[in-house]
Design a protein around this motif. Structure first.
Motif, PDB file in Angstrom:
ATOM      1  N   HIS A   1       0.852  -1.185   0.000  1.00  0.00           N
ATOM      2  CA  HIS A   1       0.000   0.000   0.000  1.00  0.00           C
ATOM      3  C   HIS A   1       0.890   1.238   0.000  1.00  0.00           C
ATOM      4  O   HIS A   1       1.687   1.440   0.918  1.00  0.00           O
ATOM      5  N   THR A   2       0.779   2.050  -1.032  1.00  0.00           N
ATOM      6  CA  THR A   2       1.617   3.241  -1.187  1.00  0.00           C
ATOM      7  C   THR A   2       0.731   4.465  -1.440  1.00  0.00           C
ATOM      8  O   THR A   2       0.748   5.041  -2.529  1.00  0.00           O
ATOM      9  N   PRO A   3      -0.057   4.883  -0.444  1.00  0.00           N
ATOM     10  CA  PRO A   3      -1.001   5.993  -0.638  1.00  0.00           C
ATOM     11  C   PRO A   3      -0.304   7.336  -0.723  1.00  0.00           C
ATOM     12  O   PRO A   3       0.880   7.470  -0.436  1.00  0.00           O
ATOM     13  N   GLY A   4      -1.081   8.326  -1.087  1.00  0.00           N
ATOM     14  CA  GLY A   4      -0.585   9.699  -1.201  1.00  0.00           C
ATOM     15  C   GLY A   4      -0.993  10.280  -2.537  1.00  0.00           C
ATOM     16  O   GLY A   4      -1.694  11.288  -2.605  1.00  0.00           O
ATOM     17  N   HIS A   5      -0.566   9.620  -3.608  1.00  0.00           N
ATOM     18  CA  HIS A   5      -1.007  10.037  -4.934  1.00  0.00           C
ATOM     19  C   HIS A   5      -2.493   9.748  -5.093  1.00  0.00           C
ATOM     20  O   HIS A   5      -3.230  10.528  -5.702  1.00  0.00           O
ATOM     21  N   SER A   6      -2.929   8.631  -4.572  1.00  0.00           N
ATOM     22  CA  SER A   6      -4.346   8.319  -4.428  1.00  0.00           C
ATOM     23  C   SER A   6      -4.507   7.518  -3.138  1.00  0.00           C
ATOM     24  O   SER A   6      -3.540   6.928  -2.644  1.00  0.00           O
ATOM     25  N   PRO A   7      -5.703   7.462  -2.578  1.00  0.00           N
ATOM     26  CA  PRO A   7      -5.865   6.820  -1.266  1.00  0.00           C
ATOM     27  C   PRO A   7      -5.523   5.335  -1.242  1.00  0.00           C
ATOM     28  O   PRO A   7      -4.974   4.835  -0.266  1.00  0.00           O
ATOM     29  N   GLY A   8      -5.868   4.627  -2.311  1.00  0.00           N
ATOM     30  CA  GLY A   8      -5.623   3.190  -2.341  1.00  0.00           C
ATOM     31  C   GLY A   8      -4.541   2.776  -3.312  1.00  0.00           C
ATOM     32  O   GLY A   8      -4.540   1.642  -3.811  1.00  0.00           O
ATOM     33  N   HIS A   9      -3.625   3.673  -3.591  1.00  0.00           N
ATOM     34  CA  HIS A   9      -2.535   3.353  -4.514  1.00  0.00           C
ATOM     35  C   HIS A   9      -1.708   2.194  -3.971  1.00  0.00           C
ATOM     36  O   HIS A   9      -1.404   2.117  -2.787  1.00  0.00           O
ATOM     37  N   VAL A  10      -1.360   1.259  -4.859  1.00  0.00           N
ATOM     38  CA  VAL A  10      -0.489   0.152  -4.481  1.00  0.00           C
ATOM     39  C   VAL A  10       0.651   0.024  -5.486  1.00  0.00           C
ATOM     40  O   VAL A  10       0.542   0.458  -6.642  1.00  0.00           O
ATOM     41  N   SER A  11       1.747  -0.564  -5.031  1.00  0.00           N
ATOM     42  CA  SER A  11       2.864  -0.932  -5.887  1.00  0.00           C
ATOM     43  C   SER A  11       3.054  -2.441  -5.767  1.00  0.00           C
ATOM     44  O   SER A  11       2.622  -3.058  -4.788  1.00  0.00           O
ATOM     45  N   PHE A  12       3.709  -3.037  -6.754  1.00  0.00           N
ATOM     46  CA  PHE A  12       3.913  -4.483  -6.775  1.00  0.00           C
ATOM     47  C   PHE A  12       5.408  -4.784  -6.779  1.00  0.00           C
ATOM     48  O   PHE A  12       6.169  -4.161  -7.526  1.00  0.00           O
ATOM     49  N   PHE A  13       5.816  -5.770  -5.963  1.00  0.00           N
ATOM     50  CA  PHE A  13       7.235  -6.058  -5.761  1.00  0.00           C
ATOM     51  C   PHE A  13       7.497  -7.551  -5.908  1.00  0.00           C
ATOM     52  O   PHE A  13       6.802  -8.376  -5.311  1.00  0.00           O
ATOM     53  N   ARG A  14       8.513  -7.888  -6.728  1.00  0.00           N
ATOM     54  CA  ARG A  14       8.953  -9.279  -6.901  1.00  0.00           C
ATOM     55  C   ARG A  14      10.294  -9.445  -6.213  1.00  0.00           C
ATOM     56  O   ARG A  14      11.302  -8.876  -6.641  1.00  0.00           O
ATOM     57  N   GLU A  15      10.310 -10.226  -5.163  1.00  0.00           N
ATOM     58  CA  GLU A  15      11.484 -10.351  -4.298  1.00  0.00           C
ATOM     59  C   GLU A  15      12.677 -10.973  -5.013  1.00  0.00           C
ATOM     60  O   GLU A  15      13.826 -10.581  -4.786  1.00  0.00           O
ATOM     61  N   GLU A  16      12.447 -11.946  -5.881  1.00  0.00           N
ATOM     62  CA  GLU A  16      13.540 -12.734  -6.454  1.00  0.00           C
ATOM     63  C   GLU A  16      14.557 -11.890  -7.204  1.00  0.00           C
ATOM     64  O   GLU A  16      15.757 -12.172  -7.177  1.00  0.00           O
ATOM     65  N   ASP A  17      14.104 -10.847  -7.879  1.00  0.00           N
ATOM     66  CA  ASP A  17      15.042  -9.967  -8.587  1.00  0.00           C
ATOM     67  C   ASP A  17      14.833  -8.497  -8.215  1.00  0.00           C
ATOM     68  O   ASP A  17      15.355  -7.615  -8.866  1.00  0.00           O
ATOM     69  N   ARG A  18      14.039  -8.256  -7.163  1.00  0.00           N
ATOM     70  CA  ARG A  18      13.808  -6.930  -6.620  1.00  0.00           C
ATOM     71  C   ARG A  18      13.257  -5.968  -7.680  1.00  0.00           C
ATOM     72  O   ARG A  18      13.677  -4.815  -7.795  1.00  0.00           O
ATOM     73  N   THR A  19      12.288  -6.492  -8.427  1.00  0.00           N
ATOM     74  CA  THR A  19      11.613  -5.682  -9.443  1.00  0.00           C
ATOM     75  C   THR A  19      10.381  -5.032  -8.836  1.00  0.00           C
ATOM     76  O   THR A  19       9.584  -5.684  -8.161  1.00  0.00           O
ATOM     77  N   LEU A  20      10.220  -3.745  -9.108  1.00  0.00           N
ATOM     78  CA  LEU A  20       9.142  -2.954  -8.535  1.00  0.00           C
ATOM     79  C   LEU A  20       8.298  -2.337  -9.648  1.00  0.00           C
ATOM     80  O   LEU A  20       8.823  -1.645 -10.515  1.00  0.00           O
ATOM     81  N   ILE A  21       6.997  -2.620  -9.635  1.00  0.00           N
ATOM     82  CA  ILE A  21       6.042  -1.882 -10.469  1.00  0.00           C
ATOM     83  C   ILE A  21       5.460  -0.802  -9.573  1.00  0.00           C
ATOM     84  O   ILE A  21       4.705  -1.084  -8.649  1.00  0.00           O
ATOM     85  N   VAL A  22       5.846   0.432  -9.829  1.00  0.00           N
ATOM     86  CA  VAL A  22       5.647   1.484  -8.841  1.00  0.00           C
ATOM     87  C   VAL A  22       4.380   2.303  -9.060  1.00  0.00           C
ATOM     88  O   VAL A  22       3.977   3.057  -8.189  1.00  0.00           O
ATOM     89  N   GLY A  23       3.716   2.142 -10.228  1.00  0.00           N
ATOM     90  CA  GLY A  23       2.567   2.999 -10.506  1.00  0.00           C
ATOM     91  C   GLY A  23       2.992   4.453 -10.528  1.00  0.00           C
ATOM     92  O   GLY A  23       3.977   4.821 -11.183  1.00  0.00           O
TER      93      GLY A  23
END
Length: 365
Positions: free
Chosen positions: A162-184
């Protein structure tokens, strides 16, 4: 799995590789992503600007074959440039759409987002924001909540944050194996307010697009949380993917200097956030005076139209104030998902004698 560029009718690959089993597609000025599992199944993350369905179908055929469809659509948030084709494609593909509980009011027709703020400055994208859609869509029949345990349905090895601020329910997605982040839009990798930056795509870590960010305190905490992940790759909603030490160093500087470099000097939400709850927007600060001359607004409109026209051409010619009362004040502050509070020592524009916490409106000035 490799993308099959020969499937694109124009012969030119539309998608770009962001990370292993992760591809991006730019629609006018915003990116969406295709994330695949090792077995070949995949999900769509966000759905571009309105009118993007045809381009997304072409990219799907390019990557996975003409008859392929995702297992689900995941939304980082519901701003207009991230959900443009979601209703059409979810119905066509007969798939669920997953989002955070705090985004539900804006995806079920219940509440508009806080109005965008064209007074933040920075370029044509910001100046034109008064005209951007803020009304909710209604995809209630397709909508599902992201699991509370942080797992991502039908996508192995990923978790949502959960990464709020830009919008209340904004989320980002993270893949641990290679530390890839879909940040929106929690942060972006180009200047989010400048139309020139849209065209040049200079890689550079910036805060969330200022004209749509309605809670700067939460936005700062979200960037801190993402920086703590020490990502190797960041695939943002705006800008090209960044990676490695350059990404981490710039992200650390953004955290350190956030209130100097990310937060605009003036703007509607600079000193006070919009107040929201699980039902939508409760109150917003009064509009800030707009110092931008009308000629610049017109120039912004022309620039944005030019970007849209250029993106259309790349298709190869295929044209197919509210609040809460005294009685409910204590109850209101204890509501679930009440992360979005006014900053300490800053008086909110809420009238506790007359405002109703259950009155949500789509007609903010």
């Amino acid at each position: 799995m490799e993308a099959n560029a020969s499937r694109n009718k124009t012969g030119k690959r539309q998608t770009f590789t962001a990370a292993p089993r992760l591809w991006g597609l730019k629609t006018v000025f915003v990116n969406l992503y295709f994330a695949a599992n090792p077995d070949g199944s995949w999900v769509l993350v966000d759905a571009g600007v309105p009118g993007s369905a045809h381009k997304i179908r072409e990219a799907t055929a390019e990557l996975f074959g003409p008859d392929s469809r995702p297992s689900a659509i995941l939304l980082t948030h519901g701003h207009f440039d991230h959900i443009g084709a979601v209703k059409e494609l979810a119905e066509e593909w007969d798939v669920p759409v997953y989002a955070h509980p705090m985004e539900m009011p804006y995806l079920t027709g219940q509440s508009s987002y806080p109005p965008p703020d064209p007074t933040v400055g920075g370029g044509a994208m910001a100046y034109m924001s008064f005209a951007y859609p803020k009304k909710p869509i209604n995809i209630k029949n397709r909508l599902e909540l992201l699991p509370s345990d942080g797992s991502v349905p039908v996508l192995e090895g990923w978790r949502w944050i959960h990464t709020p601020g830009h919008s209340p329910g904004h989320v980002s997605f993270f893949r641990e194996e290679d530390r890839t982040l879909i940040v929106g839009d929690a942060f972006v990798t180009r200047d989010g307010e400048s139309a020139l930056a849209v065209m040049t795509e200079k890689r550079e870590v910036h805060g969330p697009p200022a004209y749509f960010t309605s809670d700067w305190g939460s936005a700062h905490h979200s960037v801190e949380a993402l920086c703590d992940l020490e990502p190797e790759i960041a695939a943002a909603g705006h800008g090209k993917p960044m990676r490695g030490q350059e990404l981490r160093q710039q992200l650390e500087r953004l955290v350190q200097d956030f209130w100097l470099v990310a937060v605009p000097k003036t703007g509607r939400y600079v000193h006070e956030p919009a107040v929201v709850d699980e039902f939508g927007v409760v109150s917003v600060p009064p509009p800030a005076s707009n110092p931008v001359p009308k000629v610049l607004v017109v120039a912004g409109a022309v620039a944005l139209a030019g970007l849209a026209w250029a993106a259309w051409g790349k298709r190869g010619g295929n044209h197919k104030g509210n609040g809460y009362n005294k009685k409910s004040r204590q109850q209101y502050t204890q509501r679930p998902y009440s992360h979005n509070r006014a900053l300490h020592s800053v008086p909110p524009t809420i009238d506790p004698d007359h405002d109703d916490p259950n009155e949500h409106t789509n007609n903010y000035p």
